[in-house]
Design a protein around this motif. Structure first.
Motif, short mmCIF file in Angstrom:
data_model
loop_
_atom_site.label_atom_id
_atom_site.label_comp_id
_atom_site.label_asym_id
_atom_site.label_seq_id
_atom_site.Cartn_x
_atom_site.Cartn_y
_atom_site.Cartn_z
N LYS A 24 26.29 -1.10 25.34
CA LYS A 24 26.90 0.24 25.35
C LYS A 24 28.33 0.17 24.78
O LYS A 24 28.80 1.12 24.16
CB LYS A 24 26.94 0.77 26.78
CG LYS A 24 27.50 2.17 26.92
CD LYS A 24 27.47 2.62 28.37
CE LYS A 24 28.20 3.96 28.52
NZ LYS A 24 28.21 4.44 29.89
N ARG B 264 15.51 4.30 19.82
CA ARG B 264 15.99 5.46 20.59
C ARG B 264 16.91 5.01 21.72
O ARG B 264 17.92 5.65 22.00
CB ARG B 264 14.79 6.24 21.16
CG ARG B 264 15.17 7.55 21.86
CD ARG B 264 15.75 8.58 20.92
NE ARG B 264 14.79 8.99 19.92
CZ ARG B 264 13.90 9.98 20.08
NH1 ARG B 264 13.89 10.66 21.20
NH2 ARG B 264 13.08 10.28 19.11
N LYS C 24 20.76 6.05 22.49
CA LYS C 24 21.08 6.70 23.75
C LYS C 24 21.89 5.81 24.69
O LYS C 24 22.06 6.13 25.86
CB LYS C 24 19.77 7.09 24.47
CG LYS C 24 19.00 8.22 23.83
CD LYS C 24 19.70 9.54 24.09
CE LYS C 24 18.86 10.70 23.59
NZ LYS C 24 19.64 11.93 23.52
N THR D 81 24.30 7.11 27.20
CA THR D 81 23.86 7.82 28.41
C THR D 81 23.58 6.87 29.57
O THR D 81 23.33 7.31 30.69
CB THR D 81 22.55 8.61 28.14
OG1 THR D 81 21.48 7.68 27.91
CG2 THR D 81 22.70 9.53 26.95
N TYR D 82 23.66 5.58 29.31
CA TYR D 82 23.36 4.64 30.38
C TYR D 82 24.51 4.62 31.38
O TYR D 82 25.67 4.44 31.03
CB TYR D 82 23.12 3.23 29.84
CG TYR D 82 22.78 2.23 30.93
CD1 TYR D 82 23.66 1.22 31.29
CD2 TYR D 82 21.58 2.35 31.64
CE1 TYR D 82 23.36 0.35 32.31
CE2 TYR D 82 21.27 1.47 32.66
CZ TYR D 82 22.17 0.47 33.00
OH TYR D 82 21.86 -0.39 34.03
N ILE E 298 12.78 6.29 28.75
CA ILE E 298 12.70 6.56 27.31
C ILE E 298 11.28 6.30 26.82
O ILE E 298 10.71 7.09 26.06
CB ILE E 298 13.71 5.68 26.53
CG1 ILE E 298 15.14 6.05 26.93
CG2 ILE E 298 13.51 5.81 25.02
CD1 ILE E 298 16.21 5.12 26.40
N ASP F 268 22.20 10.90 17.96
CA ASP F 268 20.75 11.07 17.94
C ASP F 268 20.47 12.31 17.09
O ASP F 268 20.41 13.44 17.58
CB ASP F 268 20.21 11.25 19.36
CG ASP F 268 18.69 11.20 19.40
OD1 ASP F 268 18.14 10.91 20.48
OD2 ASP F 268 18.07 11.47 18.36
N ASP G 11 17.48 14.54 17.90
CA ASP G 11 17.74 15.36 19.07
C ASP G 11 18.57 16.58 18.71
O ASP G 11 18.30 17.70 19.15
CB ASP G 11 18.48 14.49 20.10
CG ASP G 11 18.54 15.16 21.44
OD1 ASP G 11 19.62 15.21 22.03
OD2 ASP G 11 17.48 15.64 21.89
N GLU H 129 27.02 17.28 20.12
CA GLU H 129 26.96 16.45 21.32
C GLU H 129 27.98 15.32 21.21
O GLU H 129 28.31 14.88 20.10
CB GLU H 129 25.55 15.86 21.52
CG GLU H 129 25.09 14.89 20.46
CD GLU H 129 23.70 14.31 20.75
OE1 GLU H 129 22.92 14.94 21.48
OE2 GLU H 129 23.43 13.23 20.22
#
Lengths: 185, 290
Positions: A14, A56, A60, A63-64, A79, B171, B174, B189
C-alpha cells in the motif's frame, strides 16, 4: 494462511513497495485460484480471473485498512468474490443469449468441467452463491463471520443458506448422505 | 455423513492444478504505470500535472525531430505534435479545481469526464502543499535529485514551491462505470499519494518578473506532445556542455533542458518575449543546479 504476514505485506504494498505485492501473489495465488476454479469451473478461465483479481487488488490497495483487525485474506477474497460473481453473471447472460438463439434450455451454472473431472458434481447443482459458501467454509475453512465480511451477507442468513444447501443436496443426492436423512415437512 | 465431511473428503482427494500468475500480473501492473504519461485507444490514460510546450521547426533543429541531443548525437528529448494516440487534455481547469476542493492539500484525486472524451482519459492530480520559504521547501524535498541551493543571487527571489509526489493508479474501470451508472456525470475518487517525490515546481521573481520552474524525474519525459500550430519559434542554445531548447509561443518563452545522468527534465517559463528573458532563465537554471 499466515494472516499477519499477509497483512504486513499489504501494508508495505500500500505504501508503494511493489516487491511486497509480488510476494503477496506468491503467497495467495493458489488459494485464490482454488476458489476461482470451483466457482468458474474451468482452469483456463479461472487462471485469467486470478490475474484480474490481483491487478484489481493492486489498484485497490489504498482501500486496505492497515489499522483494522487485520483480516488480510478476507480483503483479498472480497475482491475475488466480486469478480467471480460478475464473471458468472456475464457468462449466464451470454449463455441465455446463445440458448435463446439455439432454442435450447439454459445450462445455468457454468462450464463446470473441473467438477465433472474431479467427482465434484455435487457442486454443479448449487447456485454460485451456494457454491461459494461451501468452498469458503469447507475448502478454505473460514468461519461464518469471515465469510460474512467477504460476501456481505449476515451470519444468520449464511447459516440459513448453508442449511438450504444441505437439504437440497440431501434430497437430490440421497445416496451420498447414507446414514443421515432429514426431510423437511 | 454431513455436508462438511462429505465435501472435505472430496476436496482432500481433488488434484488442484498449480498456477503461477505473478509475472503476468506484475507485467500488467507495470504496463499500466507506463501508460500514465501516454494516451491509449483501449481504455484510459492518466494525465499528471505537466506543462504545455510549444515549438516550431527551425533551421537549428533536425528536419524530422524537434528536440535535444546528447553528445553522441542521440535525441534525449523530443517534441511532437498531438496525434491520434496522444491528443490534448480534455478536462477544463475549472473542473479540475472544483474537484480539488474536495480533498486536502497533500492528497490526490482522479477525475473522469465522459464529455468530449472518446478515449476515456482520466486526469490525476495532487492538491499541493505550498512552501513560501526556500529553506523550508529545500528541507521538505528529501530527494537528492531535487537538491536546491541554500542561497540564490540577490535578484532571484523564491516565491513559492511545491512537490509532485508519485501517485497511485486510479481504478479507471470503476470511475467509468460510476459515471455511466449516474447518467454520464463527471466523477472523481481519491487516489493514493506516495512519499516518493517525482518533481517540483517553483515560482521565482527576477527583477520584478515571474518565472516558473518545473523539475521532474526525466524517465517519462523523453517525448512531450503539444499543439505545434501555436508555436512561433524555437532554437537550441549551448548550456553546460549540452544545450537547452528555447520555445516561443504568444507572449511566453520556455526553456527546456534534459539531462541523462541523472535523468532529469527541466522547464522554465516566463511571460513576455524580450531577449533578456532568455539570459535570466539560463541564469536561474544555473543557480538552481549549482
Amino acid at each position: 494462511m499466515e494472516n499477519l504476514s499477509l497483512h504486513k505485506l499489504l501494508v508495505e504494498a500500500k505504501h508503494g513497495n511493489d516487491q511486497s505485492f509480488a510476494q503477496i501473489i506468491t503467497l495467495m495465488q493458489q488459494h485464490i485460484f482454488r476458489y476461482c476454479l470451483l466457482m468458474i469451473g474451468n482452469k483456463h478461465d479461472a487462471e485469467d480471473i486470478v490475474q484480474e483479481i490481483f491487478v484489481r487488488a493492486y489498484l485497490k490497495l489504498h482501500t486496505y485498512d492497515e489499522k483494522g483487525k487485520g483480516n488480510a485474506s478476507g480483503w483479498l477474497f472480497t475482491i475475488a468474490h466480486r469478480i467471480c460473481l460478475n464473471d458468472l453473471k456475464k457468462r449466464s447472460r451470454w449463455r441465455r443469449l446463445l440458448a435463446k438463439a439455439a432454442n435450447e434450455e439454459v445450462v445455468r451454472y457454468g462450464d463446470l468441467e473441473f467438477m465433472n473431472d474431479n467427482d465434484l458434481s455435487l457442486l454443479e447443482s448449487l447456485t454460485p452463491k451456494q457454491r461459494e459458501l461451501v468452498v469458503l467454509k469447507v475448502l478454505h475453512e473460514m468461519s461464518y463471520e469471515e465469510i460474512s465480511e467477504i460476501v456481505g451477507v449476515s451470519v444468520i442468513n449464511l447459516r440459513k443458506r448453508f442449511e438450504r444447501v444441505r437439504k437440497k443436496l440431501q434430497m437430490e443426492h440421497a445416496d451420498n448422505f447414507k446414514g443421515r436423512v432429514n426431510y423437511e415437512h | 455423513m454431513s455436508i462438511e465431511k462429505l465435501f472435505e473428503s472430496k476436496f482432500k482427494v481433488t488434484e488442484f492444478p498449480e498456477i503461477d500468475v505473478k509475472e503476468r500480473v506484475m507485467k500488467q501492473i507495470s504496463l499500466r504505470k507506463d501508460q500514465q504519461q501516454y494516451k491509449l485507444k483501449t481504455k484510459v490514460t492518466v494525465i499528471a500535472v505537466s506543462t504545455c510546450i510549444f515549438l516550431l521547426l527551425t533551421g537549428f533543429a533536425s528536419a524530422a525531430i524537434i528536440g535535444l541531443k546528447n553528445q553522441s548525437g542521440q535525441f534525449i528529448f523530443s517534441l511532437k505534435g498531438y496525434d491520434e494516440e496522444n491528443s490534448s487534455p480534455t478536462l477544463a481547469e475549472e473542473i479540475v479545481q472544483e474537484h480539488l476542493e474536495k480533498i486536502q492539500p497533500g492528497e490526490a484525486i482522479a477525475i473522469y469526464s465522459p464529455y468530449s472524451n472518446p478515449d476515456n482519459v482520466v486526469t490525476a492530480q495532487e492538491k499541493p502543499i505550498y512552501y513560501y520559504e526556500l529553506e523550508e521547501f529545500r528541507t521538505s524535498v528529501l530527494d537528492e535529485r531535487f537538491f536546491l541551493p541554500a542561497t540564490l543571487p540577490d535578484n532571484i527571489i523564491f516565491e513559492k514551491g511545491l512537490s509532485h509526489h508519485k501517485l497511485g493508479y486510479p481504478d479507471t474501470t470503476d470511475l467509468i462505470n460510476q459515471s455511466q451508472a449516474n447518467g454520464g456525470v463527471i466523477v472523481s475518487e481519491k487516489i493514493p499519494v506516495y512519499e516518493e517525490v517525482q518533481g517540483i515546481t517553483m515560482e521565482f521573481t527576477i527583477d520584478g518578473e515571474k518565472y516558473e520552474v518545473f523539475m521532474h524525474d526525466g524517465s517519462k519525459w523523453h517525448t512531450v506532445y503539444t499543439d505545434l500550430k501555436k508555436v512561433e519559434d524555437t532554437r537550441t542554445i549551448p548550456f553546460e556542455n549540452s544545450e537547452v531548447l528555447l520555445v516561443l509561443r504568444d507572449s511566453q518563452q520556455e526553456l527546456i533542458w534534459k539531462t541523462e545522468q541523472p535523468d532529469m527534465f527541466y522547464s522554465i517559463k516566463a511571460q513576455g518575449n524580450e531577449a533578456d528573458k532568455e539570459l535570466k532563465m539560463m541564469t536561474l537554471l544555473r543557480a538552481l543546479i549549482n
